[in-house]
Design a protein around this motif. Structure first.
Motif, mmCIF file in Angstrom:
data_model
loop_
_atom_site.group_PDB
_atom_site.id
_atom_site.type_symbol
_atom_site.label_atom_id
_atom_site.label_comp_id
_atom_site.label_asym_id
_atom_site.label_seq_id
_atom_site.Cartn_x
_atom_site.Cartn_y
_atom_site.Cartn_z
ATOM 1 N N GLY A 67 0.794 -1.160 -0.121
ATOM 2 C CA GLY A 67 -0.074 -0.004 0.122
ATOM 3 C C GLY A 67 0.726 1.186 0.104
ATOM 4 N N SER A 68 1.905 1.262 0.947
ATOM 5 C CA SER A 68 2.713 2.395 0.732
ATOM 6 C C SER A 68 3.497 2.478 -0.455
ATOM 7 C CB SER A 68 3.726 2.137 2.094
ATOM 8 O OG SER A 68 3.039 2.493 3.246
ATOM 9 N N TYR A 69 3.883 1.694 -1.080
ATOM 10 C CA TYR A 69 4.761 1.714 -2.244
ATOM 11 C C TYR A 69 3.567 2.372 -3.365
ATOM 12 C CZ TYR A 69 5.950 0.237 -7.276
ATOM 13 O OH TYR A 69 6.117 0.225 -8.460
ATOM 14 N N GLY A 87 3.380 5.868 -2.984
ATOM 15 C CA GLY A 87 4.365 6.581 -3.642
ATOM 16 C C GLY A 87 4.477 6.746 -5.135
ATOM 17 N N VAL A 88 3.783 5.855 -5.708
ATOM 18 C CA VAL A 88 4.010 5.786 -7.312
ATOM 19 C C VAL A 88 2.477 6.426 -7.838
ATOM 20 C CG1 VAL A 88 5.675 4.048 -7.412
ATOM 21 C CG2 VAL A 88 3.102 3.574 -7.601
ATOM 22 N N GLY A 89 1.751 7.033 -6.923
ATOM 23 C CA GLY A 89 0.509 7.750 -7.272
ATOM 24 C C GLY A 89 -0.752 6.946 -7.636
ATOM 25 N N LEU A 90 -0.817 5.713 -7.049
ATOM 26 C CA LEU A 90 -1.985 4.737 -7.110
ATOM 27 C C LEU A 90 -2.421 4.516 -5.720
ATOM 28 C CD1 LEU A 90 0.126 1.997 -9.579
ATOM 29 C CD2 LEU A 90 -1.626 3.928 -10.234
ATOM 30 N N ALA A 91 -2.616 5.545 -4.948
ATOM 31 C CA ALA A 91 -3.163 5.313 -3.558
ATOM 32 C C ALA A 91 -4.749 5.064 -3.664
ATOM 33 C CB ALA A 91 -2.935 6.667 -2.814
ATOM 34 N N THR A 92 -5.424 5.538 -4.765
ATOM 35 C CA THR A 92 -6.897 5.317 -4.925
ATOM 36 C C THR A 92 -7.380 3.790 -5.451
ATOM 37 O OG1 THR A 92 -7.044 6.250 -7.064
ATOM 38 C CG2 THR A 92 -7.626 7.434 -4.980
ATOM 39 N N HIS A 93 -6.117 2.988 -5.847
ATOM 40 C CA HIS A 93 -6.018 1.695 -6.379
ATOM 41 C C HIS A 93 -5.684 0.632 -5.274
ATOM 42 C CE1 HIS A 93 -7.121 2.973 -10.443
ATOM 43 N NE2 HIS A 93 -5.942 4.041 -10.426
ATOM 44 N N TYR A 152 9.126 -4.621 -14.192
ATOM 45 C CA TYR A 152 8.407 -3.737 -14.782
ATOM 46 C C TYR A 152 8.376 -2.506 -13.996
ATOM 47 C CZ TYR A 152 4.612 -0.576 -16.172
ATOM 48 O OH TYR A 152 3.691 0.577 -16.654
ATOM 49 N N ALA A 153 8.172 -2.606 -12.602
ATOM 50 C CA ALA A 153 8.166 -1.428 -11.775
ATOM 51 C C ALA A 153 9.491 -0.857 -11.598
ATOM 52 C CB ALA A 153 7.927 -1.691 -10.215
ATOM 53 N N MET A 154 10.655 -1.522 -11.643
ATOM 54 C CA MET A 154 11.983 -1.179 -11.462
ATOM 55 C C MET A 154 12.194 -0.314 -12.567
ATOM 56 S SD MET A 154 15.535 -3.346 -11.336
ATOM 57 C CE MET A 154 15.063 -4.236 -12.525
ATOM 58 N N THR A 155 11.894 -0.817 -13.982
ATOM 59 C CA THR A 155 12.338 0.271 -15.190
ATOM 60 C C THR A 155 11.468 1.291 -15.192
ATOM 61 O OG1 THR A 155 10.756 -1.344 -16.640
ATOM 62 C CG2 THR A 155 13.132 -2.093 -16.346
ATOM 63 N N SER A 156 10.402 1.238 -14.872
ATOM 64 C CA SER A 156 9.240 2.431 -15.179
ATOM 65 C C SER A 156 9.592 3.485 -13.883
ATOM 66 C CB SER A 156 7.702 1.827 -14.975
ATOM 67 O OG SER A 156 7.500 1.072 -15.960
ATOM 68 N N GLY A 157 9.900 3.084 -12.761
ATOM 69 C CA GLY A 157 10.111 4.363 -11.711
ATOM 70 C C GLY A 157 8.770 4.871 -11.478
ATOM 71 N N ASN A 158 8.539 6.160 -11.267
ATOM 72 C CA ASN A 158 7.175 6.665 -10.834
ATOM 73 C C ASN A 158 6.332 6.729 -11.951
ATOM 74 O OD1 ASN A 158 8.046 7.167 -8.035
ATOM 75 N ND2 ASN A 158 9.291 9.125 -8.721
ATOM 76 N N GLY A 196 14.874 -1.391 3.274
ATOM 77 C CA GLY A 196 14.370 -0.123 2.911
ATOM 78 C C GLY A 196 13.562 -0.516 1.593
ATOM 79 N N PHE A 197 12.996 -1.747 1.611
ATOM 80 C CA PHE A 197 11.940 -2.031 0.601
ATOM 81 C C PHE A 197 10.596 -1.614 0.617
ATOM 82 C CE2 PHE A 197 14.994 -6.119 -0.253
ATOM 83 C CZ PHE A 197 15.990 -5.111 -0.566
ATOM 84 N N GLN A 198 9.958 -1.273 1.645
ATOM 85 C CA GLN A 198 8.623 -0.999 2.073
ATOM 86 C C GLN A 198 7.905 0.132 1.304
ATOM 87 O OE1 GLN A 198 7.306 -0.239 6.122
ATOM 88 N NE2 GLN A 198 8.906 1.163 6.527
ATOM 89 N N THR A 199 8.765 0.956 0.741
ATOM 90 C CA THR A 199 8.261 2.008 -0.298
ATOM 91 C C THR A 199 8.664 1.744 -1.707
ATOM 92 O OG1 THR A 199 9.677 3.632 0.286
ATOM 93 C CG2 THR A 199 7.891 3.583 1.640
ATOM 94 N N THR A 200 9.374 0.591 -2.144
ATOM 95 C CA THR A 200 9.934 0.261 -3.305
ATOM 96 C C THR A 200 9.266 -0.761 -4.144
ATOM 97 O OG1 THR A 200 11.768 -0.902 -2.877
ATOM 98 C CG2 THR A 200 11.953 1.501 -2.300
ATOM 99 N N TYR A 201 9.822 -0.974 -5.368
ATOM 100 C CA TYR A 201 9.372 -2.387 -6.148
ATOM 101 C C TYR A 201 10.166 -3.551 -5.779
ATOM 102 C CZ TYR A 201 13.959 -1.181 -8.111
ATOM 103 O OH TYR A 201 15.304 -1.010 -8.426
ATOM 104 N N MET A 202 11.071 -3.375 -4.739
ATOM 105 C CA MET A 202 12.236 -4.276 -4.340
ATOM 106 C C MET A 202 11.359 -5.477 -3.794
ATOM 107 S SD MET A 202 15.158 -4.088 -5.577
ATOM 108 C CE MET A 202 15.884 -5.637 -4.494
ATOM 109 N N GLN A 203 10.330 -4.967 -2.961
ATOM 110 C CA GLN A 203 9.478 -6.102 -2.122
ATOM 111 C C GLN A 203 9.115 -7.177 -2.887
ATOM 112 O OE1 GLN A 203 5.413 -4.302 -0.849
ATOM 113 N NE2 GLN A 203 6.736 -2.273 -1.429
ATOM 114 N N PHE A 204 8.623 -6.703 -4.331
ATOM 115 C CA PHE A 204 8.065 -7.913 -5.204
ATOM 116 C C PHE A 204 9.109 -8.749 -5.812
ATOM 117 C CE2 PHE A 204 5.435 -3.896 -6.577
ATOM 118 C CZ PHE A 204 4.169 -4.352 -5.961
#
Length: 426
Positions: free
Chosen positions: A26-28, A31-37, A87-93, A159-167
């Motif tokens: 949810g926090s990730y 961070g990438v603007g998908l809070a409503t999803h 995909y998240a890694m290569t796309s960033g925000n 430091g993964f909880q707000t990044t794509y690294m958790q995936f």
């Protein structure tokens, strides 16, 4: 290696996979603007649970040994999660909802059935070794929660909880369990040559359990209680993290390390699992489930009243009661289904339990919770107003859980026999 130790490793990895992202995704997304999803991401776990656990359970009952199917499902889930992380890694925000959600959805479509399937494998192996599942399974299952905790804390510390690294963390663990599951003892499949009806051939006889009033009510209330299951997983981390925007709480430990704070919930879960055999034998399934429902009221209510500053004790108490809320429902319910169903439909009956809880219930719960949060939180402009909206949201969820508990106490009838818990499946 002993049977119990092998099952301990299986359970550790089974839930470590989930712990890598479940409480932090949810926090990730925020961070990438998908809070409503957030709601639809978590609801997807419920949507696939409407059919995938039952389908996979049928296959395990009829054609492919459960341990082998468990391995195949984990390998496929890991590959799709790795693709989502890549995909998240290569796309960033600039990550787009459509592609990320599709890859994630395909991953959870194969992961969610493994929860019921791993239970079936454990029950099968334990019974094959002549062990009582009610006594032997909880101490083994507790290591699943330990795995979840370790994975959560690794995600936080790295430091993964707000990044794509958790995936990607999730994908690596999934590959390990996928190959490991293929080495577990074989589980039997039903391949008798008798002529069967279409319902029996497809393993759909588990749905006939609804003809029994007691089982029908059990599954209905499982669904109603299942509505609560994923709400804190999806929204607790964004809620606690939102306090960082309030100067008074910006430097508190909880606001900056939500995963570490939430991990106390899993510590509580670990301890509560060990209490299940005693409570089931002493008080029976009705009282155990009622306690779980009341624990959900406290879980949500304390979130609504607490904060990571002077009110952090309410957060901590909420984490402690989570063990009762989750275990006394999920684990006890699974054991109840195992005892009340015939061995020929056991995997599909476990799948049906998943459909009602993590399927219908969790889907309604996460989508409903997202609507509440959108209305009370994300419609607000200031950080203070959003935090106030969060508190109101949690109190709404607590009110719902209280209503379900009261109705359950009045409607569900079950005469408890302490000696029946000791019996082998009828």
């Amino acid at each position: 290696m002993g049977i119990k130790l092998r099952l301990v490793i299986m359970n550790f990895l089974q839930y470590a996979i989930w712990g890598a992202y479940l409480t932090s995704m949810g926090s990730y997304l925020v961070g990438v603007g998908l809070a409503t999803h957030i709601g639809i991401f978590y609801a997807m776990q419920g949507i696939v649970s409407l059919f995938m656990p039952a389908v996979i359970g049928i296959v395990a009952d009829r054609w492919i040994p459960a341990q082998r199917l468990l391995g195949f499902c984990h390998l496929l889930a890991a590959l799709f999660m790795a693709a989502a992380g890549g995909y998240a890694m290569t796309s960033g925000n600039g990550v787009q909802f459509g592609l990320l959600f599709t890859l994630y959805a395909l991953s959870v479509a194969f992961y969610m059935p493994t929860i019921a399937l791993s239970n079936s494998v454990a029950y099968c192996v334990l019974e094959g070794a002549g062990l009582d599942t009610v006594k032997a399974f909880p101490p083994i299952r507790v290591w699943g929660t330990v795995g979840f905790i370790c994975s959560m804390l690794l995600c936080d510390a790295a430091g993964f909880q707000t990044t794509y690294m958790q995936f990607l963390q999730c994908a690596v663990l999934g590959l390990v369990l996928g190959f490991y599951a293929l080495t577990l003892p074989a589980c039997p499949v039903s391949r008798d040559g008798d002529r069967k009806s279409l319902v029996e051939a497809l393993g759909l006889r588990a749905f006939t359990l609804f003809k029994q009033k007691r089982m029908a009510l059990f599954f209905i209330f499982s669904m109603l209680l299942g509505i609560s299951l994923q709400i804190t997983n999806g929204f607790a981390n964004p809620f606690i993290t939102s306090f960082r925007d309030i100067p008074e709480y910006a430097s508190t430990f909880g606001a900056n390390h939500a995963n570490a704070l939430i991990s106390l919930s899993q510590v509580s879960e670990t301890l509560c699992i060990l209490l299940i055999p005693f409570f089931l034998k002493r008080f029976g399934i009705k009282n155990v489930m009622l306690v779980a429902m009341l624990a959900w009221v406290l879980r949500f209510g304390l979130f609504g009243l607490g904060n990571p500053g002077g009110g952090v004790w309410m957060f901590i108490l909420s984490m402690i009661v989570y063990g009762v809320a989750f275990d006394f429902f999920n684990i006890s319910g699974s054991l109840f289904v195992n005892k009340e169903t015939d061995v020929t439909i056991r995997s599909s009956a476990q799948g049906l339990f998943m459909i009602m809880t993590n399927g219908i219930g969790a889907t309604i719960g996460t989508l409903g919770a997202q609507a509440v949060v959108n209305r009370l939180v994300y419609s607000q402009q200031s950080a203070a107003a959003q935090v106030a909206g969060w508190s109101q949201s949690w109190l709404v969820f607590a009110g719902y859980a209280l209503v379900v508990a009261v109705v359950f106490a009045l409607v569900f009838r079950y005469k408890h026999d302490p000696h029946a818990v000791e019996e082998v499946n009828r």
